[in-house]
Design an enzyme around this catalytic site. Structure first.
Site, mmCIF file in Angstrom:
data_model
loop_
_atom_site.group_PDB
_atom_site.id
_atom_site.type_symbol
_atom_site.label_atom_id
_atom_site.label_comp_id
_atom_site.label_asym_id
_atom_site.label_seq_id
_atom_site.Cartn_x
_atom_site.Cartn_y
_atom_site.Cartn_z
ATOM 1 N N TYR A 116 -15.855 -5.597 7.468
ATOM 2 C CA TYR A 116 -16.761 -6.662 7.025
ATOM 3 C C TYR A 116 -17.759 -6.103 6.011
ATOM 4 O O TYR A 116 -18.363 -5.047 6.228
ATOM 5 C CB TYR A 116 -17.516 -7.269 8.208
ATOM 6 C CG TYR A 116 -18.334 -8.471 7.774
ATOM 7 C CD1 TYR A 116 -17.705 -9.688 7.520
ATOM 8 C CD2 TYR A 116 -19.703 -8.364 7.562
ATOM 9 C CE1 TYR A 116 -18.440 -10.781 7.081
ATOM 10 C CE2 TYR A 116 -20.436 -9.458 7.119
ATOM 11 C CZ TYR A 116 -19.800 -10.672 6.877
ATOM 12 O OH TYR A 116 -20.517 -11.750 6.433
ATOM 13 N N GLN B 243 -17.834 -16.224 11.712
ATOM 14 C CA GLN B 243 -16.470 -16.754 11.619
ATOM 15 C C GLN B 243 -15.492 -15.705 11.092
ATOM 16 O O GLN B 243 -14.309 -15.715 11.443
ATOM 17 C CB GLN B 243 -16.425 -18.026 10.770
ATOM 18 C CG GLN B 243 -16.923 -17.913 9.361
ATOM 19 C CD GLN B 243 -18.412 -18.186 9.209
ATOM 20 O OE1 GLN B 243 -19.191 -17.956 10.128
ATOM 21 N NE2 GLN B 243 -18.804 -18.677 8.045
ATOM 22 N N ASN C 146 -25.551 -9.370 9.330
ATOM 23 C CA ASN C 146 -26.790 -9.899 9.894
ATOM 24 C C ASN C 146 -26.661 -10.045 11.411
ATOM 25 O O ASN C 146 -25.650 -9.685 12.018
ATOM 26 C CB ASN C 146 -27.168 -11.218 9.212
ATOM 27 C CG ASN C 146 -26.150 -12.322 9.470
ATOM 28 O OD1 ASN C 146 -25.373 -12.285 10.424
ATOM 29 N ND2 ASN C 146 -26.145 -13.325 8.600
ATOM 30 N N THR D 122 -32.065 -2.526 8.572
ATOM 31 C CA THR D 122 -32.205 -1.151 8.123
ATOM 32 C C THR D 122 -33.585 -0.593 8.453
ATOM 33 O O THR D 122 -34.562 -1.334 8.602
ATOM 34 C CB THR D 122 -31.951 -1.056 6.604
ATOM 35 O OG1 THR D 122 -31.822 0.315 6.236
ATOM 36 C CG2 THR D 122 -33.081 -1.690 5.818
ATOM 37 N N HIS E 35 -34.315 -4.159 1.318
ATOM 38 C CA HIS E 35 -33.119 -4.701 1.952
ATOM 39 C C HIS E 35 -33.354 -6.059 2.597
ATOM 40 O O HIS E 35 -32.515 -6.961 2.490
ATOM 41 C CB HIS E 35 -32.623 -3.744 3.041
ATOM 42 C CG HIS E 35 -31.669 -2.704 2.557
ATOM 43 N ND1 HIS E 35 -30.378 -2.978 2.195
ATOM 44 C CD2 HIS E 35 -31.827 -1.363 2.383
ATOM 45 C CE1 HIS E 35 -29.772 -1.864 1.821
ATOM 46 N NE2 HIS E 35 -30.631 -0.871 1.921
ATOM 47 N N GLU F 3 -32.580 5.415 11.657
ATOM 48 C CA GLU F 3 -31.290 5.267 10.974
ATOM 49 C C GLU F 3 -31.224 6.256 9.809
ATOM 50 O O GLU F 3 -30.272 7.023 9.674
ATOM 51 C CB GLU F 3 -31.142 3.836 10.465
ATOM 52 C CG GLU F 3 -29.867 3.602 9.665
ATOM 53 C CD GLU F 3 -29.866 2.241 8.971
ATOM 54 O OE1 GLU F 3 -28.769 1.803 8.575
ATOM 55 O OE2 GLU F 3 -30.938 1.636 8.816
ATOM 56 N N HIS F 4 -32.232 6.218 8.942
ATOM 57 C CA HIS F 4 -32.351 7.155 7.829
ATOM 58 C C HIS F 4 -33.634 7.966 8.049
ATOM 59 O O HIS F 4 -34.707 7.378 8.166
ATOM 60 C CB HIS F 4 -32.490 6.436 6.490
ATOM 61 C CG HIS F 4 -31.450 5.393 6.221
ATOM 62 N ND1 HIS F 4 -31.681 4.043 6.456
ATOM 63 C CD2 HIS F 4 -30.195 5.493 5.736
ATOM 64 C CE1 HIS F 4 -30.602 3.364 6.114
ATOM 65 N NE2 HIS F 4 -29.678 4.207 5.690
ATOM 66 N N ASP G 294 -27.147 5.951 0.214
ATOM 67 C CA ASP G 294 -26.647 4.576 0.202
ATOM 68 C C ASP G 294 -25.443 4.427 -0.722
ATOM 69 O O ASP G 294 -24.636 3.504 -0.545
ATOM 70 C CB ASP G 294 -27.751 3.621 -0.245
ATOM 71 C CG ASP G 294 -28.748 3.308 0.854
ATOM 72 O OD1 ASP G 294 -28.419 3.539 2.035
ATOM 73 O OD2 ASP G 294 -29.858 2.835 0.532
ATOM 74 N N GLU H 144 -9.548 11.936 48.618
ATOM 75 C CA GLU H 144 -10.040 10.672 48.067
ATOM 76 C C GLU H 144 -9.416 9.464 48.758
ATOM 77 O O GLU H 144 -9.595 8.333 48.296
ATOM 78 C CB GLU H 144 -9.754 10.623 46.546
ATOM 79 C CG GLU H 144 -10.582 11.628 45.756
ATOM 80 C CD GLU H 144 -10.502 11.411 44.261
ATOM 81 O OE1 GLU H 144 -9.600 10.673 43.802
ATOM 82 O OE2 GLU H 144 -11.355 11.971 43.534
ATOM 83 N N HIS I 158 -1.012 8.667 45.829
ATOM 84 C CA HIS I 158 -1.142 9.647 44.756
ATOM 85 C C HIS I 158 -0.534 10.980 45.204
ATOM 86 O O HIS I 158 0.211 11.626 44.463
ATOM 87 C CB HIS I 158 -2.620 9.870 44.394
ATOM 88 C CG HIS I 158 -3.217 8.781 43.567
ATOM 89 N ND1 HIS I 158 -3.303 7.479 43.974
ATOM 90 C CD2 HIS I 158 -3.771 8.826 42.315
ATOM 91 C CE1 HIS I 158 -3.890 6.754 43.030
ATOM 92 N NE2 HIS I 158 -4.176 7.551 42.008
#
Length: 451
Positions: free
Chosen positions: A130, A194, A218, A241, A266, A332-333, A366, A420, A425
């Site tokens: 995306y 969508q 977003n 951001t 941004h 983030e940065h 970036d 166990e 098993h």
């Protein structure tokens, strides 16, 4: 313009600061309920729902949701040559770093004679990428998503970006040009929740479903990814951001202010945080912001971000406290505009990406540094990584024991399973140990064989 939070008299480690630091509001839970009917409608009604939401949210309905090959070619042919060169530089550098990130594709360990465990790194089969197209058409996100996926060896890549009314219902031409440059021919003029639903559920006759969805967006894109996680894999739930700058009195206030402004550009909810022990630097940065912000094209957006509750100057007593605060923030940065920035970088534990020194600004990352710009936000850098080649790979263990190797360890496995309370098993091991014993004409191997 930036409010001040004074922590100089507050002692404590990074965990003690986490609740005090500014954060952008990002209520994904509320947004999930908004996107739920959208995702359900795409699942149930396919292209009809895509047309409805395209008209409602993008105010244009593409003639065809899948972008025609001729439109991709035309966008590349019409691309400004200098901009194309800049795109190609960015692609080359990101691909070079990605190839180094991929590393070994398989490993194998021999634990004992006949006992082998290996690991294969297998690419995801099909990925939906995306690329946002809201306040800014982030063509750079095409590179950041496509290149590492290609290096990982993903066999099928589809990309979606919102239709733009000014471009006749197609995504932004720069996005299309980059897709053509990178050889991506499955491109959809679909945006928002969508698009995520289209990838996750598939739309008959249009878009086959994917295995993994990556890329920023977003809050509604993030909410759709959260809602559909499990049906498909996702990279992360990246929010707005953010930039954190750790600076001392050696920092250039022009650079510091410019970098705060660049990230505030941004989004009105973008976070800009300066951590420093220098009051003169704070005063100089404030003066620079007063000069730089009004001169910016997106001054109103920038001013909203810088004056919002998510942004602040944080005063600390010294660099040691600054390190605790910046590790707590987990930006983030993260920019380090301090003396011995490279040495300080080695002490950072929590950051999406670290930008070392005065000439490694976030804007470089970036676009063309070679690093990824799809990074964890909202403090998630303390446990998550940015998008990279390994995001598109799955680690699969391959277990290969022969009869003798199983016999050597089998009794211990039986004991483990019985402890166990999982006797079936144990029985799966016992059946094989009995077969080995029959073949050898001996009794069952006992604990001595396990030693």
């Amino acid at each position: 313009m930036l409010r001040t939070l004074d922590l100089r008299n507050r002692a404590g480690g990074d965990r003690d600061y986490r609740d005090l630091l500014p954060r952008a509001e990002f209520d994904v839970d509320a947004a999930v309920e908004v996107v739920r009917p959208i995702c359900d409608a795409v699942r149930d009604h396919g292209e009809h729902a895509l047309r409805e939401y395209s008209e409602r949210f993008d105010h244009v309905v593409p003639e065809r949701f899948r972008v025609p090959a001729e439109a991709l070619g035309r966008a590349l042919n019409e691309l400004d040559p200098e901009l194309r060169a800049a795109f190609e530089t960015s692609i080359t550098r990101r691909r070079t770093v990605s190839q180094a990130e991929r590393g070994e594709t398989s490993v194998e360990v021999e634990l004992a004679p006949g006992a082998h465990v290996g690991q294969r790194m297998i690419p995801v089969g099909r990925v939906g990428l995306y690329v946002p197209g809201g306040l800014a058409p982030l063509a750079s996100s095409v590179i950041m998503n496509v290149v590492p996926a290609q290096v990982a060896g993903v066999g099928s890549l589809a990309l979606a970006s919102p239709p733009q009314r000014e471009f006749g219902g197609l995504p932004h031409p720069n996005i299309l040009a980059l897709c053509a440059l990178l050889g991506i021919d499955e491109v959809y003029a679909v945006g928002g929740a969508q698009a995520v639903a289209m990838f996750a559920h598939g739309v008959p006759g249009l878009c086959p479903r994917v295995d993994l969805i990556t890329g920023p967006g977003n809050i509604y894109v993030v909410a759709a990814k959260r809602l559909l996680k499990g049906l498909v894999g996702i990279d992360s739930e990246a929010g707005t951001t953010e930039i954190g700058i750790l600076a001392d009195d050696s920092a250039d206030p022009v650079f510091v202010a410019a970098d705060l402004v660049s990230q505030a550009e941004h989004d009105p909810n973008a976070a800009a945080v300066l951590v420093t022990d220098s009051e003169p630097l704070v005063a100089a940065v404030a003066a620079e912001l007063d000069r730089q912000v009004p001169a910016s094209k997106h001054a109103d957006r920038i001013r909203t971000a810088l004056t919002g509750p998510q942004s602040a100057v944080i005063m600390v007593a010294d660099l040691e406290q600054g390190l605790d605060v910046i590790n707590a923030y987990a930006a983030e940065h993260l920019e380090l505009q301090v003396r011995d920035a490279a040495g300080v970088a080695g002490r950072i534990r929590n950051a999406g990406a670290i930008f070392v020194g005065s000439y490694s600004p976030v804007s470089l990352g970036d676009y063309s540094a070679g690093s990824t710009h799809v990074l964890p936000t909202g403090g998630c850098a303390c446990h998550s990584s940015g998008l990279n080649v390994k995001s598109f790979l799955r680690a699969v263990h391959v277990i290969d024991y022969d009869a003798d190797a199983l016999a050597a360890i089998g009794h211990g496995v039986e004991l483990f399973a019985e402890a166990e309370d999982l006797p079936a098993h144990a029985a799966a091991i016992t059946a094989r140990l009995d077969r080995v014993a029959d073949r050898r004409g001996t009794g069952r191997p006992g604990t001595g064989a396990d030693a």
